[in-house]
Design a protein around this motif. Structure first.
Motif, PDB file in Angstrom:
ATOM      1  N   TRP A  23       3.869   5.426  -5.839  1.00 43.68           N
ATOM      2  CA  TRP A  23       3.818   5.114  -7.152  1.00 43.68           C
ATOM      3  C   TRP A  23       2.715   6.242  -7.784  1.00 43.68           C
ATOM      4  O   TRP A  23       2.969   7.053  -8.913  1.00 43.68           O
ATOM      5  N   ARG A  24       1.513   6.204  -7.097  1.00 38.07           N
ATOM      6  CA  ARG A  24       0.550   7.131  -7.420  1.00 38.07           C
ATOM      7  C   ARG A  24       1.012   8.793  -7.456  1.00 38.07           C
ATOM      8  O   ARG A  24       0.948   9.555  -8.365  1.00 38.07           O
ATOM      9  N   GLU A  25       1.682   9.177  -6.606  1.00 40.82           N
ATOM     10  CA  GLU A  25       2.539  10.431  -6.236  1.00 40.82           C
ATOM     11  C   GLU A  25       3.293  10.746  -7.367  1.00 40.82           C
ATOM     12  O   GLU A  25       3.461  11.889  -7.584  1.00 40.82           O
ATOM     13  N   GLY A  26       4.308   9.724  -7.721  1.00 45.52           N
ATOM     14  CA  GLY A  26       5.391  10.430  -8.618  1.00 45.52           C
ATOM     15  C   GLY A  26       5.889   9.074  -9.450  1.00 45.52           C
ATOM     16  O   GLY A  26       7.345   9.387  -9.884  1.00 45.52           O
ATOM     17  N   GLY A  27       5.563   7.952  -9.393  1.00 47.31           N
ATOM     18  CA  GLY A  27       5.949   6.776 -10.489  1.00 47.31           C
ATOM     19  C   GLY A  27       7.245   6.197  -9.655  1.00 47.31           C
ATOM     20  O   GLY A  27       7.204   6.145  -8.403  1.00 47.31           O
ATOM     21  N   LEU A  28       7.819   5.423 -10.598  1.00 50.52           N
ATOM     22  CA  LEU A  28       9.013   4.614 -10.242  1.00 50.52           C
ATOM     23  C   LEU A  28       9.958   5.681  -9.370  1.00 50.52           C
ATOM     24  O   LEU A  28      10.500   5.069  -8.213  1.00 50.52           O
ATOM     25  N   ARG A  29      10.121   6.913  -9.658  1.00 46.34           N
ATOM     26  CA  ARG A  29      11.185   7.553  -9.145  1.00 46.34           C
ATOM     27  C   ARG A  29      10.861   7.688  -7.584  1.00 46.34           C
ATOM     28  O   ARG A  29      11.509   7.760  -6.627  1.00 46.34           O
ATOM     29  N   ALA A  30       9.526   8.144  -7.390  1.00 45.26           N
ATOM     30  CA  ALA A  30       9.073   8.116  -5.979  1.00 45.26           C
ATOM     31  C   ALA A  30       9.028   7.066  -5.079  1.00 45.26           C
ATOM     32  O   ALA A  30       9.586   7.363  -3.936  1.00 45.26           O
ATOM     33  N   VAL A  31       8.971   5.909  -5.911  1.00 44.29           N
ATOM     34  CA  VAL A  31       9.132   4.513  -4.884  1.00 44.29           C
ATOM     35  C   VAL A  31      10.446   4.390  -4.617  1.00 44.29           C
ATOM     36  O   VAL A  31      10.808   4.189  -3.476  1.00 44.29           O
ATOM     37  N   VAL A  32      11.398   4.729  -5.700  1.00 46.02           N
ATOM     38  CA  VAL A  32      12.808   4.521  -5.220  1.00 46.02           C
ATOM     39  C   VAL A  32      13.441   5.451  -4.352  1.00 46.02           C
ATOM     40  O   VAL A  32      14.191   5.045  -3.373  1.00 46.02           O
ATOM     41  N   ASP A  33      12.847   6.484  -4.333  1.00 41.49           N
ATOM     42  CA  ASP A  33      13.555   7.592  -3.412  1.00 41.49           C
ATOM     43  C   ASP A  33      12.816   7.200  -1.923  1.00 41.49           C
ATOM     44  O   ASP A  33      13.519   7.395  -0.871  1.00 41.49           O
ATOM     45  N   ASP A  34      11.782   6.822  -1.886  1.00 43.49           N
ATOM     46  CA  ASP A  34      11.122   6.391  -0.595  1.00 43.49           C
ATOM     47  C   ASP A  34      11.868   5.291  -0.163  1.00 43.49           C
ATOM     48  O   ASP A  34      12.330   5.349   1.102  1.00 43.49           O
ATOM     49  N   TYR A  35      11.941   4.222  -0.892  1.00 45.10           N
ATOM     50  CA  TYR A  35      12.641   3.251  -0.208  1.00 45.10           C
ATOM     51  C   TYR A  35      14.220   3.344  -0.089  1.00 45.10           C
ATOM     52  O   TYR A  35      14.675   3.002   1.061  1.00 45.10           O
ATOM     53  N   ALA A  36      14.842   4.278  -0.776  1.00 43.92           N
ATOM     54  CA  ALA A  36      16.167   4.562  -0.544  1.00 43.92           C
ATOM     55  C   ALA A  36      16.179   5.367   0.807  1.00 43.92           C
ATOM     56  O   ALA A  36      17.162   5.223   1.700  1.00 43.92           O
ATOM     57  N   GLN A  37      15.174   6.259   1.140  1.00 43.80           N
ATOM     58  CA  GLN A  37      15.532   7.153   2.275  1.00 43.80           C
ATOM     59  C   GLN A  37      14.902   6.180   3.783  1.00 43.80           C
ATOM     60  O   GLN A  37      15.456   6.860   4.666  1.00 43.80           O
ATOM     61  N   THR A  38      14.207   5.249   3.396  1.00 42.95           N
ATOM     62  CA  THR A  38      13.741   4.328   4.747  1.00 42.95           C
ATOM     63  C   THR A  38      14.954   3.343   5.081  1.00 42.95           C
ATOM     64  O   THR A  38      14.610   2.230   5.698  1.00 42.95           O
ATOM     65  N   GLY A  39      15.938   3.358   4.561  1.00 44.50           N
ATOM     66  CA  GLY A  39      16.931   2.301   4.773  1.00 44.50           C
ATOM     67  C   GLY A  39      17.088   1.004   4.267  1.00 44.50           C
ATOM     68  O   GLY A  39      17.254   0.074   4.322  1.00 44.50           O
ATOM     69  N   LEU A  40      16.137   0.922   2.810  1.00 48.47           N
ATOM     70  CA  LEU A  40      15.643  -0.325   2.276  1.00 48.47           C
ATOM     71  C   LEU A  40      14.910  -1.334   2.993  1.00 48.47           C
ATOM     72  O   LEU A  40      14.926  -2.488   2.474  1.00 48.47           O
ATOM     73  N   ARG A  41      14.469  -1.073   4.280  1.00 47.20           N
ATOM     74  CA  ARG A  41      13.773  -2.012   4.761  1.00 47.20           C
ATOM     75  C   ARG A  41      12.689  -2.601   3.982  1.00 47.20           C
ATOM     76  O   ARG A  41      12.018  -3.562   4.045  1.00 47.20           O
ATOM     77  N   TYR A  42      12.103  -1.564   3.355  1.00 46.50           N
ATOM     78  CA  TYR A  42      10.581  -1.835   2.584  1.00 46.50           C
ATOM     79  C   TYR A  42      11.165  -2.881   1.334  1.00 46.50           C
ATOM     80  O   TYR A  42      10.234  -3.669   0.860  1.00 46.50           O
ATOM     81  N   THR A  43      11.993  -2.571   0.913  1.00 46.45           N
ATOM     82  CA  THR A  43      12.480  -3.449  -0.297  1.00 46.45           C
ATOM     83  C   THR A  43      12.585  -4.813  -0.035  1.00 46.45           C
ATOM     84  O   THR A  43      12.475  -5.703  -0.882  1.00 46.45           O
ATOM     85  N   ALA A  97       0.697  -1.287  -0.012  1.00 44.04           N
ATOM     86  CA  ALA A  97      -0.174  -0.187  -0.237  1.00 44.04           C
ATOM     87  C   ALA A  97       1.072   1.059   0.030  1.00 44.04           C
ATOM     88  O   ALA A  97       0.788   2.125  -0.632  1.00 44.04           O
ATOM     89  N   ARG A  98       1.932   1.272   0.625  1.00 44.66           N
ATOM     90  CA  ARG A  98       2.916   2.421   0.639  1.00 44.66           C
ATOM     91  C   ARG A  98       3.326   2.479  -0.451  1.00 44.66           C
ATOM     92  O   ARG A  98       3.644   3.596  -1.016  1.00 44.66           O
ATOM     93  N   GLY A  99       4.124   1.478  -1.289  1.00 45.05           N
ATOM     94  CA  GLY A  99       4.413   1.548  -2.664  1.00 45.05           C
ATOM     95  C   GLY A  99       3.703   2.076  -3.444  1.00 45.05           C
ATOM     96  O   GLY A  99       4.122   2.896  -4.373  1.00 45.05           O
ATOM     97  N   ALA A 100       2.250   1.491  -3.532  1.00 45.94           N
ATOM     98  CA  ALA A 100       1.486   1.912  -4.553  1.00 45.94           C
ATOM     99  C   ALA A 100       0.969   3.504  -4.186  1.00 45.94           C
ATOM    100  O   ALA A 100       0.819   4.182  -5.278  1.00 45.94           O
ATOM    101  N   GLN A 101       1.273   4.008  -2.978  1.00 44.57           N
ATOM    102  CA  GLN A 101       0.777   5.285  -2.738  1.00 44.57           C
ATOM    103  C   GLN A 101       1.950   6.321  -3.350  1.00 44.57           C
ATOM    104  O   GLN A 101       1.723   7.271  -4.124  1.00 44.57           O
TER     105      GLN A 101
END
Length: 190
Positions: free
Chosen positions: A74-94, A68-72
């Motif tokens: 993606w809706r906000e900014g596509g692949l770049r937004a997902v990548v940046d979010d995952y990178a900023q959260t220490g990659l625990r979500y990946t 759900a977090r990743g989908a949100q």
């Protein structure tokens, strides 16, 4: 016996899922033990199983939350937004995202239980591509279903590269290339 507040229950669920996310990121779902979840969360197995009857239930709840977090994003900014979010959260979500793929291949019970839940990311990708297509920012010479599949394949590979510690600058370069390929042909060459 006093009634436990909804706030307390929500806090416990969050504590359990955060502990599981940390453990699964470190060792994966299969290798994580209940004892490790107890240690990471500070809760007993009885307390954990009071909220989630099995380790699989914990994983599904975690994967659902992370999807759900990743989908949100993606809706906000596509692949770049997902990548940046995952990178900023220490990659625990990946870790949970990639573990879902592995579980889909190896665990029929998980696959059956995940079938509908996993659609949230697919729908987010489709919605964003359709919205961008409607305003002329995404190519129309390729069927939308193909662009969705291409985007999901790109997402999977991108998150794997992040997990493998590929430098963020290189990942962003790949995201730039992905975004270029989505543009209408006349726009992509300029």
């Amino acid at each position: 016996m006093p009634r436990v507040s909804d706030t307390h229950k929500a806090a416990r669920r969050t504590l359990i899922l955060d502990a599981a996310r940390t453990c699964f990121a470190r060792k994966g779902y299969q290798l994580t033990t209940i004892r490790e979840l107890e240690t990471e969360s500070g809760l007993s197995s009885g307390a954990i199983f009071n909220y989630y009857p099995t380790k699989l239930d914990i994983f599904i709840a975690l994967a659902e939350e992370d999807s759900a977090r990743g989908a949100q994003r993606w809706r906000e900014g596509g692949l770049r937004a997902v990548v940046d979010d995952y990178a900023q959260t220490g990659l625990r979500y990946t870790a949970s995202y990639l573990e879902v793929g592995r579980q889909l291949l190896t665990d029929p019970d998980f696959r059956q239980r995940w079938e509908q839940r996993g659609q949230v990311v697919v729908e987010a990708v489709r919605d964003r591509l359709q919205t961008l297509r409607d305003v002329g920012s995404v190519r129309t010479d390729v069927p939308l279903d193909h662009l969705v599949t291409y985007s999901l394949i790109t997402l999977d590979g991108t998150l794997l590269q992040l997990r493998l510690s590929t430098p963020l600058e290189q990942v962003h370069g790949a995201v730039d290339l992905y975004e270029q390929t989505l543009r209408p042909p006349q726009e992509a060459t300029h």
